[in-house]
Write a protein that holds these residues in place. Structure first.
Motif, PDB file in Angstrom:
ATOM      1  N   ALA A 187       0.839  -1.211   0.000  1.00  0.00           N
ATOM      2  CA  ALA A 187       0.000   0.000   0.000  1.00  0.00           C
ATOM      3  C   ALA A 187       0.867   1.251   0.000  1.00  0.00           C
ATOM      4  O   ALA A 187       0.571   2.227  -0.685  1.00  0.00           O
ATOM      5  CB  ALA A 187      -0.927  -0.010   1.215  1.00  0.00           C
ATOM      6  N   LYS A 188       1.968   1.206   0.746  1.00  0.00           N
ATOM      7  CA  LYS A 188       2.798   2.404   0.830  1.00  0.00           C
ATOM      8  C   LYS A 188       3.567   2.658  -0.466  1.00  0.00           C
ATOM      9  O   LYS A 188       3.636   3.794  -0.929  1.00  0.00           O
ATOM     10  CB  LYS A 188       3.760   2.304   2.013  1.00  0.00           C
ATOM     11  CG  LYS A 188       3.051   2.583   3.336  1.00  0.00           C
ATOM     12  CD  LYS A 188       4.001   2.761   4.488  1.00  0.00           C
ATOM     13  CE  LYS A 188       3.242   3.273   5.708  1.00  0.00           C
ATOM     14  NZ  LYS A 188       4.080   3.380   6.891  1.00  0.00           N
ATOM     15  N   VAL A 189       4.134   1.604  -1.061  1.00  0.00           N
ATOM     16  CA  VAL A 189       4.938   1.861  -2.262  1.00  0.00           C
ATOM     17  C   VAL A 189       4.075   2.074  -3.501  1.00  0.00           C
ATOM     18  O   VAL A 189       4.538   2.635  -4.488  1.00  0.00           O
ATOM     19  CB  VAL A 189       6.003   0.769  -2.523  1.00  0.00           C
ATOM     20  CG1 VAL A 189       6.992   0.702  -1.385  1.00  0.00           C
ATOM     21  CG2 VAL A 189       5.361  -0.576  -2.775  1.00  0.00           C
ATOM     22  N   THR A 190       2.811   1.651  -3.458  1.00  0.00           N
ATOM     23  CA  THR A 190       1.957   1.885  -4.622  1.00  0.00           C
ATOM     24  C   THR A 190       1.088   3.121  -4.441  1.00  0.00           C
ATOM     25  O   THR A 190       0.302   3.476  -5.313  1.00  0.00           O
ATOM     26  CB  THR A 190       1.033   0.674  -4.896  1.00  0.00           C
ATOM     27  OG1 THR A 190       0.297   0.406  -3.696  1.00  0.00           O
ATOM     28  CG2 THR A 190       1.827  -0.551  -5.298  1.00  0.00           C
ATOM     29  N   GLY A 191       1.199   3.765  -3.295  1.00  0.00           N
ATOM     30  CA  GLY A 191       0.486   5.027  -3.107  1.00  0.00           C
ATOM     31  C   GLY A 191      -0.958   4.878  -2.678  1.00  0.00           C
ATOM     32  O   GLY A 191      -1.699   5.853  -2.645  1.00  0.00           O
ATOM     33  N   THR A 192      -1.388   3.668  -2.334  1.00  0.00           N
ATOM     34  CA  THR A 192      -2.781   3.526  -1.910  1.00  0.00           C
ATOM     35  C   THR A 192      -2.951   3.733  -0.406  1.00  0.00           C
ATOM     36  O   THR A 192      -4.066   3.904   0.068  1.00  0.00           O
ATOM     37  CB  THR A 192      -3.352   2.142  -2.301  1.00  0.00           C
ATOM     38  OG1 THR A 192      -2.469   1.143  -1.779  1.00  0.00           O
ATOM     39  CG2 THR A 192      -3.469   1.992  -3.795  1.00  0.00           C
ATOM     40  N   ALA A 193      -1.844   3.701   0.345  1.00  0.00           N
ATOM     41  CA  ALA A 193      -1.931   3.991   1.778  1.00  0.00           C
ATOM     42  C   ALA A 193      -2.271   5.469   1.933  1.00  0.00           C
ATOM     43  O   ALA A 193      -1.614   6.317   1.350  1.00  0.00           O
ATOM     44  CB  ALA A 193      -0.606   3.680   2.458  1.00  0.00           C
ATOM     45  N   LEU A 194      -3.292   5.766   2.705  1.00  0.00           N
ATOM     46  CA  LEU A 194      -3.736   7.149   2.808  1.00  0.00           C
ATOM     47  C   LEU A 194      -3.078   7.871   3.981  1.00  0.00           C
ATOM     48  O   LEU A 194      -3.109   7.406   5.113  1.00  0.00           O
ATOM     49  CB  LEU A 194      -5.256   7.209   2.960  1.00  0.00           C
ATOM     50  CG  LEU A 194      -6.060   6.803   1.711  1.00  0.00           C
ATOM     51  CD1 LEU A 194      -7.547   6.958   1.978  1.00  0.00           C
ATOM     52  CD2 LEU A 194      -5.644   7.611   0.488  1.00  0.00           C
ATOM     53  N   TYR A 195      -2.488   9.001   3.658  1.00  0.00           N
ATOM     54  CA  TYR A 195      -1.964   9.914   4.673  1.00  0.00           C
ATOM     55  C   TYR A 195      -2.996  11.033   4.840  1.00  0.00           C
ATOM     56  O   TYR A 195      -3.875  11.195   3.993  1.00  0.00           O
ATOM     57  CB  TYR A 195      -0.604  10.464   4.236  1.00  0.00           C
ATOM     58  CG  TYR A 195       0.472   9.395   4.232  1.00  0.00           C
ATOM     59  CD1 TYR A 195       1.369   9.287   5.292  1.00  0.00           C
ATOM     60  CD2 TYR A 195       0.560   8.473   3.197  1.00  0.00           C
ATOM     61  CE1 TYR A 195       2.336   8.288   5.310  1.00  0.00           C
ATOM     62  CE2 TYR A 195       1.516   7.478   3.215  1.00  0.00           C
ATOM     63  CZ  TYR A 195       2.401   7.387   4.269  1.00  0.00           C
ATOM     64  OH  TYR A 195       3.345   6.397   4.289  1.00  0.00           O
ATOM     65  N   ALA A 196      -2.853  11.791   5.929  1.00  0.00           N
ATOM     66  CA  ALA A 196      -3.883  12.790   6.212  1.00  0.00           C
ATOM     67  C   ALA A 196      -4.075  13.755   5.046  1.00  0.00           C
ATOM     68  O   ALA A 196      -5.201  14.097   4.686  1.00  0.00           O
ATOM     69  CB  ALA A 196      -3.543  13.541   7.495  1.00  0.00           C
ATOM     70  N   ALA A 197      -2.961  14.184   4.424  1.00  0.00           N
ATOM     71  CA  ALA A 197      -3.094  15.147   3.332  1.00  0.00           C
ATOM     72  C   ALA A 197      -3.798  14.536   2.122  1.00  0.00           C
ATOM     73  O   ALA A 197      -4.442  15.239   1.349  1.00  0.00           O
ATOM     74  CB  ALA A 197      -1.721  15.698   2.935  1.00  0.00           C
ATOM     75  N   ASP A 198      -3.694  13.194   1.962  1.00  0.00           N
ATOM     76  CA  ASP A 198      -4.395  12.534   0.856  1.00  0.00           C
ATOM     77  C   ASP A 198      -5.905  12.640   1.029  1.00  0.00           C
ATOM     78  O   ASP A 198      -6.660  12.615   0.060  1.00  0.00           O
ATOM     79  CB  ASP A 198      -4.029  11.041   0.800  1.00  0.00           C
ATOM     80  CG  ASP A 198      -2.563  10.821   0.491  1.00  0.00           C
ATOM     81  OD1 ASP A 198      -2.017  11.615  -0.287  1.00  0.00           O
ATOM     82  OD2 ASP A 198      -1.984   9.862   1.028  1.00  0.00           O
ATOM     83  N   LEU A 199      -6.341  12.712   2.295  1.00  0.00           N
ATOM     84  CA  LEU A 199      -7.773  12.735   2.559  1.00  0.00           C
ATOM     85  C   LEU A 199      -8.400  14.063   2.149  1.00  0.00           C
ATOM     86  O   LEU A 199      -9.599  14.154   1.949  1.00  0.00           O
ATOM     87  CB  LEU A 199      -8.040  12.490   4.051  1.00  0.00           C
ATOM     88  CG  LEU A 199      -7.565  11.132   4.583  1.00  0.00           C
ATOM     89  CD1 LEU A 199      -7.739  11.059   6.082  1.00  0.00           C
ATOM     90  CD2 LEU A 199      -8.324  10.004   3.902  1.00  0.00           C
ATOM     91  N   VAL A 200      -7.568  15.105   2.025  1.00  0.00           N
ATOM     92  CA  VAL A 200      -8.096  16.417   1.669  1.00  0.00           C
ATOM     93  C   VAL A 200      -8.783  16.322   0.315  1.00  0.00           C
ATOM     94  O   VAL A 200      -9.942  16.703   0.156  1.00  0.00           O
ATOM     95  CB  VAL A 200      -6.974  17.476   1.622  1.00  0.00           C
ATOM     96  CG1 VAL A 200      -7.546  18.827   1.264  1.00  0.00           C
ATOM     97  CG2 VAL A 200      -6.258  17.534   2.961  1.00  0.00           C
ATOM     98  N   SER A 201      -8.071  15.753  -0.672  1.00  0.00           N
ATOM     99  CA  SER A 201      -8.698  15.626  -1.986  1.00  0.00           C
ATOM    100  C   SER A 201      -9.743  14.513  -1.986  1.00  0.00           C
ATOM    101  O   SER A 201     -10.789  14.630  -2.622  1.00  0.00           O
ATOM    102  CB  SER A 201      -7.643  15.392  -3.065  1.00  0.00           C
ATOM    103  OG  SER A 201      -6.668  14.497  -2.605  1.00  0.00           O
ATOM    104  N   ALA A 202      -9.466  13.437  -1.236  1.00  0.00           N
ATOM    105  CA  ALA A 202     -10.398  12.313  -1.213  1.00  0.00           C
ATOM    106  C   ALA A 202     -11.752  12.733  -0.639  1.00  0.00           C
ATOM    107  O   ALA A 202     -12.791  12.302  -1.115  1.00  0.00           O
ATOM    108  CB  ALA A 202      -9.815  11.162  -0.403  1.00  0.00           C
TER     109      ALA A 202
END
Ligand code: MOS
Length: 748
Positions: A8-23
């Motif tokens: 998940a981390k190396v493919t970018g699917t692990a969500l970090y807090a900043a990812d949730l802004v757009s999500a």
């Protein structure tokens, strides 16, 4: 074993807090900070409010009223609540929050917020210990005297009495800091952010926003006290973290996000800039340690005294625990440790990896090196002559201690024994030096709960509300559950970031894997026992009535035969088996004192013409109990050692006495080690059985890699250059000035 979150981390699917802004498509909030402190401020947002896309601006004029919080982590919230009046205590303080549809619109509006500074003093801010000494009273915080025997000075005794200093330094994690905050109609607050202890964050937020007593007690306590329908009104959902190391123990940025969301009446994502992280998140303050060591001619210590100066910011209550470990490492009949603290006109200091130990062990382990030199005894040998077989503070046997093996293994790997006979200078004139230091970290176990469920398909679930900040706890927990259940690791999934799950232990103090691993192991063992008992009484099972049934790789094996776990569960009508366990007691109740130990060895090259120091090799040998996942622990330890290189040679933030703000508050000027600075790093894991402390046999290894590493480098610099530098970071000027005093420039 591969990390459970690796893909998940190396493919970018692990969500970090900043990812949730757009999500999640929330509005964006940013902070407006004061350029200076010690003044009053007038914040006028009238013009900014009229700009397109602006939704709300929170200023001291319109901010909702907040309530004082206990802030156990020592953050500024215990003494200073944001945006409650026009007083600016420190430079970089948040004086307004701007909420807009997009980050860009928020930034444009923030620039249009008018700040007028009032009642500014003309004197300079007190920003370091030296100024504090001259102008502010230092307060004595604590004093501890251990086993003081009056031992007089004898002929041949050697005394080292020196002062060691470390500079202030900031975290500079890759992730800046993002928080999603949302209030629902019933007044419930949900926070999504990288957090290290969700329980504490929930309590602090409940206090700050004036919630009732049921919300401001720890969940377990609230239930015990009869808040049986206890439904916490603050829900914390931890996200992955792009670097944490203590900075996400502070709740200020969570409060700012919640404030912005309240004013906005819709969810917001607070986004901090790199500059914001220098004043709205904790950092390590300047320290100074005066260490006195007295030893007999044979090297045995008879006196160890430490006078320790730490710094606090203008707000908050955090004090760097500089004396940690100083009385634990060596066997010495007289120990006297004193802490003093000075308040500076800066933002609050706080948690940063290996609190107390990172600066304190630089001082002690440098002094030990000076002692070895003065005695003309090998630095490793001096330490062995003062080896503490029992815990000097309690006199009780350590749960396990393999420090001698660490000395031996580390020394062999760096070539310690042969160093005097080997090459000491390169053909280009650069000199080679070797140094070493000891490392120590208390083994912390915090209370934590977990539920383990064996499912009908032969897989298992671990439910525990914990924070994974990149240290690899989830993988270790999955492995431990699988081991206890007799299942392959891949059959276990860990559901960690759901606040409705049993509360796990906090992720700090190097205690995550032991604390949560212990709870998970116990819950899993309960499940296994219950399952095997069910199989034993099952008349249709080949294991019916068998005494010894084992589970191995998903199979049940006994004298009665072999059967898959799945088939056995099927016969129970597919009912899952679920058990909960809570583990962790205070160190006070421990049967044995417990700590991780280690030794760091370094080789440096020193250029006497330019003063350049290059760390060529670092070897760290650590005994951290049983190792659950060697690659992850190695990575953790090597990362700590590299941070030690940063501490030794690079990391320093400079406060400006005119503004009281940090001058080099960006990554262009706040130096951290880069790939080109990284030496060859070798981590040696000395395995131990620490089951005398906890049946899992685990000790924490999260922070010890940083401890002692800077001293090992400074000691190697002395070995190469003959210059003893007692203030970190070691800069060129410190090395060149004493050398130039000795250089004869020569006749005209
Ligand atoms: Mo760490 S400084 O124990 O979060």
């Amino acid at each position: 074993m591969q990390r459970v979150d690796a893909v998940a981390k190396v493919t970018g699917t692990a969500l970090y807090a900043a990812d949730l802004v757009s999500a999640e498509g929330t509005d964006v909030a940013i902070a407006v900070t004061a350029a200076r402190g010690r003044c009053r401020i007038d914040v006028d947002a009238t013009a900014a409010m009229r700009l397109p896309g602006v939704r709300a601006i929170v200023t001291p004029r319109n901010a909702p009223r907040l309530h004082r919080a206990t802030a156990l982590g020592g953050s500024e919230l215990s003494t200073l609540l944001p945006l409650q009046d026009d007083l600016v205590v420190y430079a970089g303080q948040c004086v307004a929050l701007v909420v807009a549809e997009t980050l860009l619109r928020a930034q444009v509006a923030a620039a249009a917020v008018q700040l007028r500074y009032l009642e500014e003093g003309t004197d300079l801010a007190v920003v370091d210990l030296e100024q504090a000494e001259a102008r502010l009273p230092k307060t004595k915080r604590a004093e501890s005297v251990e086993r003081r025997e009056e031992i007089g000075r004898a002929t041949g005794d050697v005394v080292v009495d020196q002062v060691y200093g470390t500079a202030p330094a900031h975290h500079n994690a890759l992730e800046l800091g993002a928080v999603i905050a949302a209030w629902d109609e019933s007044g419930r607050l949900t926070i999504k952010a990288p957090i290290q202890w969700t329980e504490m964050a929930a309590l602090t937020l409940a206090q700050v926003f004036g919630m009732g007593i049921g919300d401001t007690l720890p969940g377990t306590l609230a239930r015990v006290m009869g808040f049986s329908s206890h439904q916490r009104r603050v829900q914390i959902v931890p996200t992955y973290a792009g670097g944490s190391f203590g900075r996400n123990n502070s709740e200020l940025f969570l409060v700012l996000a919640a404030l912005a969301a309240k004013a906005n009446r819709r969810p917001v994502a607070l986004q901090l800039s790199r500059r914001d992280t220098f004043t709205l998140m904790p950092y390590r303050g300047e320290t100074r340690s005066r260490i006195l060591l007295m030893a007999r001619a044979d090297g045995s210590l008879v006196d160890l005294q430490a006078k320790l100066d730490a710094t606090m910011g203008a707000a908050g209550s955090f004090v760097e625990p500089l004396g940690k470990g100083m009385a634990s490492l060596y066997d010495c009949p007289n120990v006297h440790i004193e802490h003093h603290v000075a308040r500076l006109d800066l933002n609050a200091t706080g948690w940063m990896r290996a609190p107390g130990l990172a600066p304190g062990m630089f001082a002690l382990e440098s002094a030990m090196d000076e002692l070895a030199v003065a005695l003309n005894i090998d630095p490793v040998e001096v330490r062995i002559r003062n080896y503490a077989d029992t815990d000097p503070q309690t006199g009780r046997k350590w749960s396990s201690k393999s420090l001698k093996d660490c000395y031996t293994a580390g020394a062999a790997a760096i070539g310690w024994g042969e160093r005097r006979a080997g090459v000491r200078e390169y053909p280009d004139g650069r000199r080679i030096g070797y140094g070493m230091a000891g490392a120590f970290h208390p083994n912390n176990q915090f209370p934590g709960s977990a539920r383990v469920t064996l499912l009908p398909d032969g897989s298992a679930e671990v439910d525990t509300a914990i924070a994974e900040i990149g240290q690899g706890s989830l993988t270790a927990i999955a492995a431990l559950a699988a081991e206890a259940l007799g299942l392959p690791t891949g059959a276990v999934s860990v559901r960690w970031n759901d606040p409705s799950h049993p509360p796990g232990a906090p992720t700090f103090g190097s205690g995550g894997t032991l604390s949560n691993g212990s709870a998970v192991t116990h819950a899993a063992r309960k499940v296994r026992r219950a399952f095997l008992e069910a199989v034993r009484v099952d008349r249709l099972s080949p294991h019916h009535g068998q005494r010894d049934i084992v589970i191995r790789d998903g199979l049940l094996v006994s004298a009665g035969g072999t059967e898959s776990v799945v088939d056995a569960i099927k016969r129970r009508a597919g009912r899952p088996i679920s058990c909960k366990a809570t583990r962790g007691r205070a160190a006070f109740f421990r049967r044995r004192p417990s700590a991780a130990f280690g030794a760091v060895f370094t080789r440096v090259a020193f250029d006497p013409v330019t003063g350049e120091v290059r760390v060529e090799k670092m070897v760290g040998a650590y005994a951290c109990g049983r190792v659950v996942n060697p690659p992850v622990l190695r990575g953790q330890l090597a990362g700590g050692m590299l941070w030690g290189l940063g501490q030794a040679l690079l990391e320093q933030t400079h406060p400006d006495p005119r503004s009281g703000n940090w001058i080099n508050r960006d990554l262009a000027e706040a130096l951290v080690p880069t790939h080109a600075d990284a030496p060859e790093i070798e981590v040696i894991l000395v395995e131990e059985d620490d089951s005398a402390n906890d049946p899992t046999g685990i000790k924490g290894g999260g922070e010890i890699g940083l401890v002692g590493a800077a001293a090992a480098i400074a000691n190697a610099i002395f070995d190469a250059s003959g210059v003893r530098v007692r203030n970190l970071p070691v800069r060129l000027d410190a090395l060149l000035t004493p050398l130039s005093d000795n250089i004869d420039i020569g006749g005209s």
